[in-house]
Design a protein around this motif. Structure first.
Motif, short mmCIF file in Angstrom:
data_model
loop_
_atom_site.label_atom_id
_atom_site.label_comp_id
_atom_site.label_asym_id
_atom_site.label_seq_id
_atom_site.Cartn_x
_atom_site.Cartn_y
_atom_site.Cartn_z
N HIS A 185 7.92 6.60 0.38
CA HIS A 185 8.25 5.40 -0.56
C HIS A 185 9.50 4.58 -0.07
O HIS A 185 9.60 3.21 -0.48
CB HIS A 185 9.01 5.95 -1.93
CG HIS A 185 7.86 6.39 -2.88
ND1 HIS A 185 8.14 7.13 -3.97
CD2 HIS A 185 6.52 6.05 -2.78
CE1 HIS A 185 6.89 7.24 -4.70
NE2 HIS A 185 6.29 6.60 -3.90
N PHE B 242 0.73 -1.27 0.19
CA PHE B 242 -0.04 -0.11 0.03
C PHE B 242 0.97 1.06 0.10
O PHE B 242 1.64 1.49 0.87
CB PHE B 242 -0.83 -0.04 1.11
CG PHE B 242 -1.78 -1.37 1.33
CD1 PHE B 242 -2.65 -1.50 0.60
CD2 PHE B 242 -1.34 -2.23 2.12
CE1 PHE B 242 -3.52 -2.75 0.61
CE2 PHE B 242 -1.83 -3.47 2.31
CZ PHE B 242 -3.06 -3.68 1.27
N ASP B 243 0.90 2.16 -1.16
CA ASP B 243 1.58 3.13 -1.18
C ASP B 243 0.97 4.46 -0.54
O ASP B 243 -0.34 4.79 -0.77
CB ASP B 243 1.78 3.50 -2.66
CG ASP B 243 2.65 4.42 -3.01
OD1 ASP B 243 3.30 5.17 -2.26
OD2 ASP B 243 2.80 4.88 -4.56
N LYS B 244 1.87 4.92 0.36
CA LYS B 244 1.34 6.09 1.24
C LYS B 244 1.84 7.56 0.72
O LYS B 244 1.98 8.30 1.47
CB LYS B 244 1.79 6.04 2.54
CG LYS B 244 1.21 4.91 3.34
CD LYS B 244 1.38 4.80 4.73
CE LYS B 244 0.72 3.56 5.51
NZ LYS B 244 0.97 3.39 6.87
N GLY B 245 2.35 7.45 -0.70
CA GLY B 245 3.04 8.65 -1.22
C GLY B 245 4.31 8.79 -1.35
O GLY B 245 5.21 8.08 -0.66
N LYS C 29 -9.74 1.62 3.88
CA LYS C 29 -8.86 0.57 3.59
C LYS C 29 -9.34 -0.79 3.45
O LYS C 29 -9.02 -1.67 2.92
CB LYS C 29 -7.60 0.49 4.82
CG LYS C 29 -6.65 1.68 4.71
CD LYS C 29 -5.89 1.87 5.88
CE LYS C 29 -4.79 0.81 5.67
NZ LYS C 29 -3.56 0.79 6.37
N GLU D 146 0.53 -3.46 -5.77
CA GLU D 146 0.64 -2.07 -5.12
C GLU D 146 -0.71 -1.56 -5.43
O GLU D 146 -0.99 -1.15 -6.63
CB GLU D 146 1.81 -1.37 -5.38
CG GLU D 146 2.26 -0.37 -4.37
CD GLU D 146 3.61 -0.05 -4.73
OE1 GLU D 146 3.78 1.10 -4.02
OE2 GLU D 146 4.46 -0.49 -5.23
N ALA D 147 -1.15 -0.91 -4.27
CA ALA D 147 -2.24 -0.14 -4.49
C ALA D 147 -2.21 1.13 -3.63
O ALA D 147 -1.28 1.30 -2.64
CB ALA D 147 -3.73 -0.57 -4.07
N ASP D 148 -2.56 2.68 -4.09
CA ASP D 148 -2.72 3.52 -3.33
C ASP D 148 -3.32 3.58 -1.99
O ASP D 148 -4.28 3.12 -2.11
CB ASP D 148 -3.02 4.75 -4.23
CG ASP D 148 -2.18 4.96 -5.61
OD1 ASP D 148 -1.12 4.85 -5.48
OD2 ASP D 148 -2.66 5.93 -6.23
N ASN D 149 -2.60 3.72 -1.13
CA ASN D 149 -3.33 3.92 0.43
C ASN D 149 -4.36 5.01 0.53
O ASN D 149 -3.97 6.09 0.22
CB ASN D 149 -2.31 3.65 1.51
CG ASN D 149 -2.57 3.47 2.91
OD1 ASN D 149 -2.77 2.28 3.08
ND2 ASN D 149 -3.08 4.57 3.67
N ASN E 166 7.93 1.17 1.38
CA ASN E 166 7.80 0.09 0.57
C ASN E 166 9.00 -0.25 -0.24
O ASN E 166 9.22 -1.48 -0.47
CB ASN E 166 6.69 0.69 -0.43
CG ASN E 166 5.17 0.34 0.14
OD1 ASN E 166 5.32 -0.41 1.17
ND2 ASN E 166 4.42 0.71 -0.82
#
Length: 252
Positions: A41, A34-37, A88, A64-67, A44
């Motif tokens: 980075h 889950f990508d938190k921006g 979520k 991978e998906a945007d958190n 991840n």
């Protein structure tokens, strides 16, 4: 039956992975990230590195998906967190439905330990309660920032016969007993400052266990300004900060 493994990966040092976690990594068919921006980075990047280096016994893929972003606290911090968890929940439920085939194993890599200041377990329980997805899940414990902090400073968490309280910064206790210990996590506003003048000792650490680890310890009144300055500089340099500290009234 689908399986979800919630794997605690420690506080930033790959050597913190337990043998149980290593075995779990090598059971996974699909890792969910889950990508938190951009600012986070690095978190991840570590997860990808762990999978590449250690999950070597079978083929796997990574999704991978945007958190979902967390909204402002407003009148209720708990309400803002619950809304985030609801968002979520929908995301993780969709990923399990669309990306994990029956009989496959999904892995979610949780910083530290899944049972401490992480909502993944609550979210999975809510997905199962909703009844749209059926799967089993297992939890693999990890080394927390609390354990890593105490080890890095070579200090026991508790005093003999005393208690240890773990809280976020917003709930930092103003009444720390002589034999008690206070561990503080998630303190964005350096709440320790309001405890100056009480004869406390602090053990502080940021990015504990990683190559960027920073450690400061001493009487709170003497090192509080240093911690604030170092913390601000580190956050500017990295774009994010993860720090933890231990407070005691009994000096070493």
């Amino acid at each position: 039956m689908k399986t979800v493994l919630v794997i605690g990966i420690g506080a930033g040092n790959p050597d913190h992975l337990t043998l149980q976690a290593l075995k779990a990594l090598n059971r996974v068919d699909v890792f969910l990230l889950f990508d938190k921006g951009p600012a986070k980075h690095g978190l991840n990047d570590l997860r990808r590195d762990l999978c590449t280096r250690l999950a070597t016994e079978r083929p796997w893929r990574m999704v991978e998906a945007d958190n979902p972003p967390r909204g402002p606290d407003g009148d209720s911090y708990a309400g803002a967190v619950q809304q985030l968890n609801d968002d979520k929940q929908r995301l993780i439920e969709r990923l399990i439905a669309d990306e994990v085939a029956d009989g496959q194993c999904a892995g979610i890599l949780v910083w530290g330990d899944p049972a401490l200041y992480d909502s993944t377990l609550r979210i999975l329980q809510a997905i199962l309660a909703a009844g749209r997805e059926v799967f089993e899940y297992q939890v693999i414990p990890g080394i927390t920032a609390v354990q890593a902090l105490a080890a890095a400073h070579r200090v026991p968490l508790n005093e003999i016969g005393g208690s240890v309280r773990i809280s976020p910064g917003r709930q930092l206790s103003d009444a720390l007993g002589a034999g008690d210990s206070q561990v503080v996590m998630l303190d964005a506003h350096q709440a320790f400052n309001r405890l100056r003048g009480q004869g406390l000792y602090i053990w502080w650490g940021a990015y504990v266990g990683s190559a960027d680890e920073i450690l400061i310890a001493g009487p709170l009144d003497q090192v509080a300004d240093q911690i604030e300055h170092v913390r601000d500089q580190a956050r500017l340099r990295h774009g994010w900060i993860m720090d933890t500290y231990l407070l005691k009234r009994t000096l070493p």
